[in-house]
Design an enzyme around this catalytic site. Sequence first.
Site, PDB file in Angstrom:
ATOM      1  N   SER A 103     -30.314 -49.770 -13.654  1.00 48.26           N
ATOM      2  CA  SER A 103     -30.828 -48.904 -14.689  1.00 48.26           C
ATOM      3  C   SER A 103     -32.329 -48.629 -14.574  1.00 48.26           C
ATOM      4  O   SER A 103     -32.807 -47.687 -15.219  1.00 48.26           O
ATOM      5  CB  SER A 103     -30.543 -49.521 -16.063  1.00 48.26           C
ATOM      6  OG  SER A 103     -31.239 -50.740 -16.218  1.00 48.26           O
ATOM      7  N   LYS A 148     -40.975 -49.698 -17.550  1.00 48.47           N
ATOM      8  CA  LYS A 148     -39.631 -49.216 -17.875  1.00 48.47           C
ATOM      9  C   LYS A 148     -39.577 -48.992 -19.383  1.00 48.47           C
ATOM     10  O   LYS A 148     -40.109 -49.814 -20.154  1.00 48.47           O
ATOM     11  CB  LYS A 148     -38.598 -50.269 -17.450  1.00 48.47           C
ATOM     12  CG  LYS A 148     -37.159 -49.874 -17.700  1.00 48.47           C
ATOM     13  CD  LYS A 148     -36.194 -50.949 -17.194  1.00 48.47           C
ATOM     14  CE  LYS A 148     -34.741 -50.555 -17.356  1.00 48.47           C
ATOM     15  NZ  LYS A 148     -33.803 -51.587 -16.855  1.00 48.47           N
ATOM     16  N   SER A 193     -30.248 -54.474 -12.325  1.00 50.81           N
ATOM     17  CA  SER A 193     -31.056 -53.270 -12.548  1.00 50.81           C
ATOM     18  C   SER A 193     -32.465 -53.279 -11.981  1.00 50.81           C
ATOM     19  O   SER A 193     -33.135 -52.249 -12.021  1.00 50.81           O
ATOM     20  CB  SER A 193     -31.134 -52.963 -14.037  1.00 50.81           C
ATOM     21  OG  SER A 193     -29.952 -52.333 -14.430  1.00 50.81           O
TER      22      SER A 193
HETATM   23  N1  GLN Z   1     -25.184 -51.826 -13.699  1.00 51.48           N
HETATM   24  C1  GLN Z   1     -25.096 -52.890 -14.622  1.00 51.48           C
HETATM   25  C2  GLN Z   1     -24.637 -52.363 -15.968  1.00 51.48           C
HETATM   26  O1  GLN Z   1     -24.410 -51.203 -16.073  1.00 51.48           O
HETATM   27  C3  GLN Z   1     -26.384 -53.633 -14.739  1.00 51.48           C
HETATM   28  C4  GLN Z   1     -27.377 -52.994 -15.611  1.00 51.48           C
HETATM   29  C5  GLN Z   1     -28.620 -53.819 -15.795  1.00 51.48           C
HETATM   30  O2  GLN Z   1     -28.884 -54.752 -15.023  1.00 51.48           O
HETATM   31  N2  GLN Z   1     -29.355 -53.514 -16.836  1.00 51.48           N
HETATM   32  O3  GLN Z   1     -24.511 -53.063 -16.897  1.00 51.48           O
END
Ligand code: GLN
Length: 492
Positions: A157, A82, A181
Amino acid sequence: MTPTHTDLHDLTVAELASQLRARKVSAVETAQHFLARAHAAKDSGAFLDLSDDVTLAQARAADARLASGTAGALEGVPVAHKDIFVTRDFVSTAGSKMLAGYRSPFDATVVSRLADAGVVTLGKLNCDEFAMGSANENSAFGPVKNPWDVTRTPGGSSGGSAAAVAARLTPAATGTDTGGSIRQPASFCGITGIKPTYGRASRYGMVAFASSLDQAGPMARTAQDCALLLSAMCGPDPDRDSTSLDVPAEDFTRQLGDSIDGLRIGVPAEFFGEGLADDVRAAVDAALAQYQALGAKLVPISLPRTELSIPVYYIIAPAEASSNLSRFDGVKFGHRAHHYTDLNDMYRQTRAEGFGDEVKRRIMIGTYVLSHGYYDAYYLQAQKIRRMIADDFQQAFKQCDVIAGPVAPTVAWALGGHGNDPLADYLADIFTLPASLAGLPGMSLPVGFGAGHMPVGMQLIGNHLSESRLLNAAHCFQQATDWHTAQPPVRA
Ligand code: GLN
């Protein structure tokens, strides 16, 4: 049987590692095979950086170690990272224009630990800007397509990671999970992913979003593969991450295959309420029945503050983000505006140009909830409720060994489907946020298909440091079912 050049991508990490060890295929052949697939799948949007020279040089070094008998556990296995992990040999953007073209002088600890185990870096994977999002649509470099249906989001994400693994462009990927994410994109793309206990994996070199929540973890097709990768990724890093746990690295494969007869699976009522789509409910219910058939016992439990995890998370995470992102000032890292009048204007222009809308929204929310006069009303309250959410889990774990439920209320939605409504994204995080706030390990495993033949994941949450048990629970399910072997229609 010796794999042919064309079916290398169908092997799991475990299978590939043993073929490489047996010298039935070389690390260079393997790298060439996956690089060709990754290049051919440019349209998917999954990869942000590929560098054949770097990957092939690493593969040659892996082959030399395989030949000399000094190979690591994952020698020659390609893994893509990532883009939130910094890497010396690839561009590291965190999905942000702010870091377009940025090259780090060092590798993240997770990246170097995997390299120590023999992993060959395949490239860098698209993600939401600074890991803020649930659909990968907040990346400054465009969205990622879900290989099960290219009109839909792969989740976020870690959307690039999930899509690349599902489309077999890479045997495995790293991801990070701040509020879901790893778990949510794994669920949306029909793969397996685990977020370990907070502090298990070092955050050094992971571009910071919300430091009290951020955790790294593996994404692959099977629980066994996740266990192999997680074993290489974790371990104390006291000099570089003060929140890294002082627990020795562990072999997370060691419980794989243990019987789950008598395993008590807690089923939280709050995870099966009104907002849960019928197709997701049906697949998760069927998976729970499968667990019963394997000897597990279902125990009704309650996590009464589940709903509060949304406002609590969306106060704490932006608060930490607003502080972490102050470093992007046009001086220390990445982008600097070309036109400005004085120093303050340079900061303003740089940040206005470099950050996307969602990141700016979070910075504004974060600075607001931390500001004098509002701190007590928002930030402090949120911290108190965070503690209560963690306590609720400890109550629940008096009655059960693991907790199971859906990962997300629906299957993957259409790209652009939430329009300009960030709240729609936030609300969809309801089932992943509680474990994040409590610092607990959580994973997603594929358990069926819902509307539009889109994958459905089931979430397993364990108590602190119980990753081996979680991975075994998922492994036993995967030994008895074949959802994790289903292949998406879109393959390179
Ligand atoms: N969807 C969540 C956010 O927008 C989690 C994102 C994540 O785990 N990096 O913060």
